[in-house]
Every structure is written in structure tokens, then in C-alpha cells.
Design a protein around this motif. Structure first.
Motif, PDB file in Angstrom:
ATOM      1  N   ARG A 181       1.033  -1.164  -0.026  1.00  0.00           N
ATOM      2  CA  ARG A 181      -0.223   0.063  -0.050  1.00  0.00           C
ATOM      3  C   ARG A 181       0.897   1.120  -0.014  1.00  0.00           C
ATOM      4  O   ARG A 181       1.605   1.608   1.036  1.00  0.00           O
ATOM      5  CB  ARG A 181      -0.904  -0.070   1.176  1.00  0.00           C
ATOM      6  CG  ARG A 181      -2.213   0.982   1.072  1.00  0.00           C
ATOM      7  CD  ARG A 181      -3.140   0.755   2.172  1.00  0.00           C
ATOM      8  NE  ARG A 181      -4.234   1.643   1.931  1.00  0.00           N
ATOM      9  CZ  ARG A 181      -5.389   1.532   1.160  1.00  0.00           C
ATOM     10  NH1 ARG A 181      -5.440   0.742   0.321  1.00  0.00           N
ATOM     11  NH2 ARG A 181      -6.353   2.393   1.091  1.00  0.00           N
ATOM     12  N   ILE A 182       0.859   2.053  -0.945  1.00  0.00           N
ATOM     13  CA  ILE A 182       1.484   3.257  -1.167  1.00  0.00           C
ATOM     14  C   ILE A 182       0.652   4.573  -1.416  1.00  0.00           C
ATOM     15  O   ILE A 182      -0.130   4.493  -2.297  1.00  0.00           O
ATOM     16  CB  ILE A 182       2.604   3.103  -2.416  1.00  0.00           C
ATOM     17  CG1 ILE A 182       3.380   1.840  -2.293  1.00  0.00           C
ATOM     18  CG2 ILE A 182       3.389   4.370  -2.601  1.00  0.00           C
ATOM     19  CD1 ILE A 182       4.232   1.494  -3.208  1.00  0.00           C
ATOM     20  N   ASP A 183       0.845   5.382  -0.552  1.00  0.00           N
ATOM     21  CA  ASP A 183      -0.076   6.471  -0.698  1.00  0.00           C
ATOM     22  C   ASP A 183      -1.598   6.310  -0.771  1.00  0.00           C
ATOM     23  O   ASP A 183      -2.260   6.903  -1.587  1.00  0.00           O
ATOM     24  CB  ASP A 183       0.364   7.497  -1.811  1.00  0.00           C
ATOM     25  CG  ASP A 183       1.635   8.083  -1.672  1.00  0.00           C
ATOM     26  OD1 ASP A 183       2.336   8.248  -0.736  1.00  0.00           O
ATOM     27  OD2 ASP A 183       2.427   8.224  -2.833  1.00  0.00           O
ATOM     28  N   GLY A 184      -2.091   5.569   0.014  1.00  0.00           N
ATOM     29  CA  GLY A 184      -3.404   4.929   0.190  1.00  0.00           C
ATOM     30  C   GLY A 184      -3.757   4.194  -0.946  1.00  0.00           C
ATOM     31  O   GLY A 184      -5.052   4.072  -1.212  1.00  0.00           O
ATOM     32  N   ARG A 185      -2.777   3.825  -1.671  1.00  0.00           N
ATOM     33  CA  ARG A 185      -3.485   2.971  -2.931  1.00  0.00           C
ATOM     34  C   ARG A 185      -2.794   1.449  -2.872  1.00  0.00           C
ATOM     35  O   ARG A 185      -1.498   1.360  -2.599  1.00  0.00           O
ATOM     36  CB  ARG A 185      -3.146   3.540  -4.146  1.00  0.00           C
ATOM     37  CG  ARG A 185      -4.193   4.739  -4.705  1.00  0.00           C
ATOM     38  CD  ARG A 185      -3.785   5.414  -5.844  1.00  0.00           C
ATOM     39  NE  ARG A 185      -4.628   6.497  -6.228  1.00  0.00           N
ATOM     40  CZ  ARG A 185      -4.237   7.961  -5.980  1.00  0.00           C
ATOM     41  NH1 ARG A 185      -2.996   7.994  -5.448  1.00  0.00           N
ATOM     42  NH2 ARG A 185      -4.994   8.720  -6.197  1.00  0.00           N
ATOM     43  N   TRP A 186      -3.237   0.328  -3.380  1.00  0.00           N
ATOM     44  CA  TRP A 186      -2.820  -0.755  -3.325  1.00  0.00           C
ATOM     45  C   TRP A 186      -2.076  -1.064  -4.629  1.00  0.00           C
ATOM     46  O   TRP A 186      -2.337  -0.773  -5.959  1.00  0.00           O
ATOM     47  CB  TRP A 186      -3.643  -2.089  -3.077  1.00  0.00           C
ATOM     48  CG  TRP A 186      -4.355  -1.965  -1.820  1.00  0.00           C
ATOM     49  CD1 TRP A 186      -5.534  -1.771  -1.138  1.00  0.00           C
ATOM     50  CD2 TRP A 186      -3.584  -2.698  -0.464  1.00  0.00           C
ATOM     51  NE1 TRP A 186      -5.531  -1.929   0.237  1.00  0.00           N
ATOM     52  CE2 TRP A 186      -4.381  -2.507   0.403  1.00  0.00           C
ATOM     53  CE3 TRP A 186      -2.452  -3.472  -0.505  1.00  0.00           C
ATOM     54  CZ2 TRP A 186      -4.314  -3.184   1.657  1.00  0.00           C
ATOM     55  CZ3 TRP A 186      -1.958  -3.861   0.807  1.00  0.00           C
ATOM     56  CH2 TRP A 186      -2.860  -3.892   1.638  1.00  0.00           C
ATOM     57  N   TYR A 187      -0.665  -1.757  -4.626  1.00  0.00           N
ATOM     58  CA  TYR A 187      -0.176  -2.262  -5.690  1.00  0.00           C
ATOM     59  C   TYR A 187       0.403  -3.730  -5.423  1.00  0.00           C
ATOM     60  O   TYR A 187       0.657  -3.811  -4.523  1.00  0.00           O
ATOM     61  CB  TYR A 187       1.283  -1.201  -6.017  1.00  0.00           C
ATOM     62  CG  TYR A 187       0.875   0.143  -6.570  1.00  0.00           C
ATOM     63  CD1 TYR A 187       0.736   0.557  -7.661  1.00  0.00           C
ATOM     64  CD2 TYR A 187       0.416   1.139  -5.385  1.00  0.00           C
ATOM     65  CE1 TYR A 187       0.302   1.765  -8.101  1.00  0.00           C
ATOM     66  CE2 TYR A 187       0.157   2.388  -5.963  1.00  0.00           C
ATOM     67  CZ  TYR A 187       0.082   2.799  -6.991  1.00  0.00           C
ATOM     68  OH  TYR A 187      -0.509   4.089  -7.309  1.00  0.00           O
ATOM     69  N   ARG A 194      -2.643   3.156 -13.937  1.00  0.00           N
ATOM     70  CA  ARG A 194      -3.734   3.344 -13.060  1.00  0.00           C
ATOM     71  C   ARG A 194      -5.013   3.945 -14.349  1.00  0.00           C
ATOM     72  O   ARG A 194      -5.944   4.646 -13.912  1.00  0.00           O
ATOM     73  CB  ARG A 194      -3.581   4.752 -12.235  1.00  0.00           C
ATOM     74  CG  ARG A 194      -2.956   4.252 -11.145  1.00  0.00           C
ATOM     75  CD  ARG A 194      -2.247   5.439 -10.288  1.00  0.00           C
ATOM     76  NE  ARG A 194      -3.130   6.697  -9.967  1.00  0.00           N
ATOM     77  CZ  ARG A 194      -2.909   7.787  -9.092  1.00  0.00           C
ATOM     78  NH1 ARG A 194      -1.646   7.949  -8.980  1.00  0.00           N
ATOM     79  NH2 ARG A 194      -3.838   8.592  -8.895  1.00  0.00           N
ATOM     80  N   LYS A 257      -9.192   2.517 -10.185  1.00  0.00           N
ATOM     81  CA  LYS A 257      -9.421   3.384  -8.795  1.00  0.00           C
ATOM     82  C   LYS A 257     -10.130   2.426  -7.955  1.00  0.00           C
ATOM     83  O   LYS A 257      -9.689   2.435  -6.664  1.00  0.00           O
ATOM     84  CB  LYS A 257     -10.210   4.571  -9.230  1.00  0.00           C
ATOM     85  CG  LYS A 257     -10.329   5.484  -8.010  1.00  0.00           C
ATOM     86  CD  LYS A 257     -11.192   6.827  -8.291  1.00  0.00           C
ATOM     87  CE  LYS A 257     -11.237   7.745  -6.972  1.00  0.00           C
ATOM     88  NZ  LYS A 257     -12.011   9.185  -7.347  1.00  0.00           N
ATOM     89  N   ARG A 260      -7.458  -0.184  -6.543  1.00  0.00           N
ATOM     90  CA  ARG A 260      -6.375   0.087  -5.867  1.00  0.00           C
ATOM     91  C   ARG A 260      -6.894   0.795  -4.611  1.00  0.00           C
ATOM     92  O   ARG A 260      -5.847   1.065  -4.038  1.00  0.00           O
ATOM     93  CB  ARG A 260      -5.628   1.203  -6.658  1.00  0.00           C
ATOM     94  CG  ARG A 260      -4.681   0.553  -7.911  1.00  0.00           C
ATOM     95  CD  ARG A 260      -3.800   1.315  -8.342  1.00  0.00           C
ATOM     96  NE  ARG A 260      -3.138   0.884  -9.498  1.00  0.00           N
ATOM     97  CZ  ARG A 260      -2.064  -0.114  -9.728  1.00  0.00           C
ATOM     98  NH1 ARG A 260      -1.938  -0.890  -8.320  1.00  0.00           N
ATOM     99  NH2 ARG A 260      -1.808  -0.765 -10.931  1.00  0.00           N
ATOM    100  N   ARG A 261      -7.983   1.148  -4.124  1.00  0.00           N
ATOM    101  CA  ARG A 261      -8.220   1.758  -3.216  1.00  0.00           C
ATOM    102  C   ARG A 261      -8.439   0.763  -1.931  1.00  0.00           C
ATOM    103  O   ARG A 261      -8.644  -0.295  -1.947  1.00  0.00           O
ATOM    104  CB  ARG A 261      -9.686   2.614  -3.217  1.00  0.00           C
ATOM    105  CG  ARG A 261     -10.866   1.604  -3.276  1.00  0.00           C
ATOM    106  CD  ARG A 261     -12.172   2.395  -3.509  1.00  0.00           C
ATOM    107  NE  ARG A 261     -13.500   1.425  -3.693  1.00  0.00           N
ATOM    108  CZ  ARG A 261     -14.413   1.894  -4.259  1.00  0.00           C
ATOM    109  NH1 ARG A 261     -14.669   3.126  -4.520  1.00  0.00           N
ATOM    110  NH2 ARG A 261     -15.472   0.820  -4.079  1.00  0.00           N
TER     111      ARG A 261
END
Length: 261
Positions: A181-187, A194, A257, A260-261
Motif C-alpha cells: 500500500r503506497i499513498d493510500g493505494r494498493w499495488y 492507473r 481506482k 487500488r483503493r
């Protein structure tokens, strides 16, 4: 609302989805084919072919329609990309025209009849190509016959060394999900995209990234193999339905979106 003719039975489902969407937009606008032609720059006959499933509209025509009807072109272009891929696989079999017919593009003579110049030009080009192919074949035949006269005698098959076993065919590259989780998003550590447009039939690291994120969300996309097949498409639809998005099985910016959230 227009009463549309039934689409050809042999039309690919991905092309059918694009045509049905264009028909709905045209009906909702209340425009006639002539009015649609005036706003987009593509003739009424062209739109008749496009909306009848007899010819695939070019990307520019889809964009022109979206602008004319104040519609966001993103989803339309995603559908067109998938339809274009399906159409290309059958182009050699169907030989159906895909070039747009721009308004006032026909060449007429002084009497108002169509000029035969285009047909004559096509015939001349075809004749020139046939002549070049014939000459090339003759040259290759002469070279082969000349080479056979000086070719050393072949070695008997029994005297040749055994050939090495064929190497096994390459399999689909394996992908490993490394969720972070980077900057509130999943990778998943495979692709940072994106906004890539993905649909059934696509393959590669972007697809594998989406498969990892679907699995993280508790929806099985099948194997993490980077291949967008029916199982992955069904998983995408389930995620779109859960996120309140348009359920079309196509991954675009909105679906990324949600993943990744």
C-alpha cells in the motif's frame, strides 16, 4: 425511437456491443442520420453502415460522435479498441470496408455521374503488382535452377548426426503478487498503471496486476497468468457491480481506482 434492423448473426459480440452502444446514443439524441452526419463530418451512408454492423467505424468517427452528443469518449473508445481487435482478426475473411466515407468525397464528372478514375487506378495498381510478382517468381526460378547445377551431392540421411531434441515451448511468464500500500493505494509490484484499458483477449503485466488486485479484494480471477480470459472478465464485472460502476467487464480508469483503493 428508431426501429433498427437486426444486426448480422455472424457479427462478433465485441463489435456488436460497440454498435448497440452507438445506436442507443443516437436514439437518445433524437438526431436523424443527416443531422448526425452534419455534426460529425461523416456521411449518412457511412453512419448507416456503421450502425447496421456492416462496417466498423474508425476511431475518429467514434470521437466525433461523442463530441457531437456531449458524451465522455473514454468508454466508447475502450469499446472501439476491443471491437477493432475483433474486427481485424476477421478482416481477411469478410473483406468488409472500414474506411470512412467523408461527406462530399465522391468524384463526379460534368454530368453528375461517378467518375471511373478510382476503379481505373485500382486496376492499374493491381496489374503492376501482378507483373512485379511474376518477374520475381521468374528470377527466383532461374536462380534456383542455376544453383542446383553446382550443388554438391547431398549426404545420405543415415549418415547425418542425430538432431538435438527440440527445446520445450515457452510457457506464460509467471507473475508473483507483492501487495503493498503506497499513498493510500494498493499495488501488486507488477505494473503501476492507473489508466490502461484492458478487456477480454488482452495479455501482459497490466492484466497480471489487475488479477492480483482482484484476488486481494476477495474475488478470484483464476490463475495470475497475465491473460484476460472469461474468468478474469467475470471477476472484473463482480468488482464493478460491488463498486457501483458500469458493469461491462472492461478495466478503465474508474475500475483501476476501485481496485487500488
Amino acid at each position: 425511437m428508431s426501429r433498427w434492423a437486426v444486426l448480422p448473426a455472424e457479427l462478433d459480440p465485441r463489435v456488436r456491443q460497440l454498435v448497440v452502444r452507438l445506436r442507443r446514443l443516437k436514439d437518445h439524441s433524437g438526431l436523424s442520420l443527416r443531422q448526425l452526419a452534419a455534426r460529425t463530418g461523416y456521411s449518412p451512408k457511412s453512419w448507416e453502415r456503421y450502425l447496421g454492423g456492416r462496417s466498423l467505424p474508425p476511431r475518429e468517427a467514434v470521437e466525433a460522435l461523442a463530441r457531437a452528443l456531449d458524451e465522455d469518449p473514454t468508454r466508447l473508445l475502450a469499446l472501439h479498441e476491443v471491437a477493432n481487435e475483433a474486427w481485424g482478426s476477421r478482416r481477411a475473411e469478410t473483406a468488409m470496408p472500414t474506411e470512412p466515407e467523408i461527406l462530399s468525397s465522391e468524384v463526379t464528372d460534368a454530368n453528375g455521374s461517378r467518375s471511373p478514375g478510382r476503379s481505373l487506378h485500382v486496376a492499374l495498381v493491381a496489374g503492376a503488382v501482378a507483373l512485379v510478382l511474376a518477374l520475381s517468381t521468374a528470377v527466383l526460378l532461374v536462380m534456383r535452377m542455376s544453383g542446383e547445377e553446382h550443388r554438391p551431392p547431398s549426404i545420405p540421411l543415415a549418415a547425418t548426426a542425430p538432431s538435438a531434441p527440440a527445446s520445450p515451448s515457452r510457457s506464460t511468464p509467471p507473475y508473483t503478487c507483492r501487495l503493498e500500500r503506497i499513498d493510500g493505494r494498493w499495488y501488486a509490484g507488477i505494473s503501476p498503471t492507473r489508466g490502461a484499458i484492458l478487456a477480454n483477449g488482452h495479455a501482459g503485466p497490466d492484466v497480471a496486476e489487475a488479477q492480483c488486485l482482484l484476488r486481494r479484494a476477495g474475488i478470484s480471477p483464476g490463475n495470475i497468468d497475465g491473460i484476460f480470459g472469461p474468468v478474469t472478465e467475470d471477476a472484473v464485472k463482480r468488482e464493478q457491480r460491488r463498486a457501483g460502476l458500469v458493469v461491462d467487464g472492461i478495466i478503465g480508469p474508474h475500475t483501476w481506482k476501485a481496485l487500488r483503493r
